[in-house]
Design an enzyme around this catalytic site. Structure first.
Site, PDB file in Angstrom:
ATOM      1  N   CYS A 178       0.594  -1.277  -0.020  1.00 50.01           N
ATOM      2  CA  CYS A 178       0.040  -0.154  -0.007  1.00 50.01           C
ATOM      3  C   CYS A 178       0.966   1.247  -0.015  1.00 50.01           C
ATOM      4  O   CYS A 178       0.539   2.191  -0.778  1.00 50.01           O
ATOM      5  CB  CYS A 178      -0.966   0.114   1.033  1.00 50.01           C
ATOM      6  SG  CYS A 178      -0.347  -0.523   2.844  1.00 50.01           S
ATOM      7  N   HIS A 213      -2.650   6.390   4.806  1.00 54.45           N
ATOM      8  CA  HIS A 213      -1.188   6.567   4.957  1.00 54.45           C
ATOM      9  C   HIS A 213      -0.644   7.872   4.454  1.00 54.45           C
ATOM     10  O   HIS A 213      -1.042   8.459   3.502  1.00 54.45           O
ATOM     11  CB  HIS A 213      -0.548   5.407   4.224  1.00 54.45           C
ATOM     12  CG  HIS A 213      -0.482   4.072   4.667  1.00 54.45           C
ATOM     13  ND1 HIS A 213      -1.054   3.915   5.909  1.00 54.45           N
ATOM     14  CD2 HIS A 213      -0.341   2.841   4.042  1.00 54.45           C
ATOM     15  CE1 HIS A 213      -1.083   2.566   6.151  1.00 54.45           C
ATOM     16  NE2 HIS A 213      -0.632   1.894   5.076  1.00 54.45           N
TER      17      HIS A 213
END
Length: 348
Positions: free
Chosen positions: A131, A251
């Site tokens: 990711c 994130h």
């Protein structure tokens, strides 16, 4: 002319990413004739809604993939290693969201905005990158194409959801305990299977995954090696420090890059990224406009801001990159790969 439809299987259908995959398939109206939902034996029998219909989750077995055209895997590396080859033997193309096959030479590692052409070289399995890697390369590929890239140094600020649902629950329970002055015992972070565990509530943990002999963590080495593979540049200098913060989803990354040109302005980079596929520019410091995880949740794009030239190197630039780690970092990128396979007539 009728649109060709496909038999799609989702492995890990009851997990956070699996649920997001199902939701994304529905939202994108991917052409599905049959949807098979697979999981471990303990989750088999669960009912999941898809396009107004209840679909019963089945236990994942090798024979589950008979007649399947496309299998999206997100049930852990061990399951992928066990069942992905079986799916391929039954004729399915596998898009795997684990680290099981990412660095295999004969497995394409794909972010469609960056290296969609690599899908043509698949041998049954296509890997979805980590990711944190996905959002970074999506933002940096336009720079590489326009100006060349020499070096990347990235520090990540990663959400707890990347460690799983139990870690998110632990963060919330710890936070409540701290606020109420109660004791709490961490059990999941930084790594469930490591020797020590530390609280994530009101904390920052500079360890994601296990440490390697070189002092980098496995997560950091994934970012380093995956970036070089996706960008087809073994000589690219990449360094990473990955940190877990008490954020549920989204994130963030502080990225420093050195390009090959000394005469590129911040405005040129902003203009480039404002037109880049899958990227949303949020960069107006005078009005405090910049990306934040809280605003990225539920959105498929990669958000970029805080673009500025290094004070000592004319070819050095700093930027801030944010994305939903469960969406673009996992489910959406997997479905994008599926859409590319269909559009390129690779999925048959």
């Amino acid at each position: 002319m009728s649109v060709k439809q496909f038999h799609v299987a989702v492995v890990g259908a009851t997990g956070a990413v699996g649920q997001q995959m199902i939701k994304t398939l529905e939202e994108r109206d991917f052409p599905i004739s049959t949807l098979t939902l697979l999981s471990s034996s303990r989750s088999a029998g669960t009912k999941v809604s898809f396009k107004g219909q209840e679909v019963t989750v089945q236990e994942a077995k090798p024979e589950s993939f008979i007649g399947v055209d496309l299998a999206l895997f997100s049930a852990g590396g061990g399951i992928s290693k066990q069942l992905a080859p079986a799916a391929v033997r039954h004729g399915a193309i596998v898009v795997d969201n684990t680290s099981a096959f990412r660095m295999n030479e004969d497995v394409p590692l794909v972010v469609p905005e960056v290296n969609e052409r690599d899908l043509n070289d698949h041998k049954g399995i296509i890997a979805n990158p980590n990711c944190s890697t996905i959002q970074m390369v999506a933002a940096l590929e336009p720079l590489k194409q326009a100006y060349g890239l020499n070096k990347i140094i990235v520090s990540t600020y990663q959400a707890v959801s990347g460690a799983g649902a139990n870690a998110v629950t632990e963060m919330k329970e710890q936070s409540k305990a701290v606020l109420e002055g109660q004791d709490h015992t961490p059990e999941y972070l930084p790594v469930k299977g490591d020797k020590k565990h530390y609280p994530i509530a009101f904390n920052a943990i500079p360890q994601i995954d296990m440490f390697e002999e070189n002092g980098f963590t496995f997560e950091e080495m994934k970012m380093i090696n995956e970036t070089k593979k996706i960008m087809h540049d073994a000589e690219l200098e990449v360094a990473a420090t990955c940190v877990r913060l008490p954020i549920e989803t989204g994130h963030a990354e502080s990225v420093y890059v050195e390009i090959e040109s000394d005469d590129v302005s911040v405005e040129q980079i902003r203009e480039l990224l404002s037109n880049a596929p899958g990227v949303t520019l949020q960069d107006d410091p005078t009005n405090q406009v910049y990306p934040m995880p809280v605003d990225a949740v539920g959105k498929p794009d990669v958000f970029v801001g805080r673009i500025r030239q290094d004070l000592d190197r004319k070819n050095g630039f700093h930027m801030w990159i944010v994305s939903d780690n469960l969406l673009k970092g996992a489910a959406w990128n997997s479905v994008q790969i599926a859409e590319s396979l269909a559009a390129l007539n690779i999925l048959k």
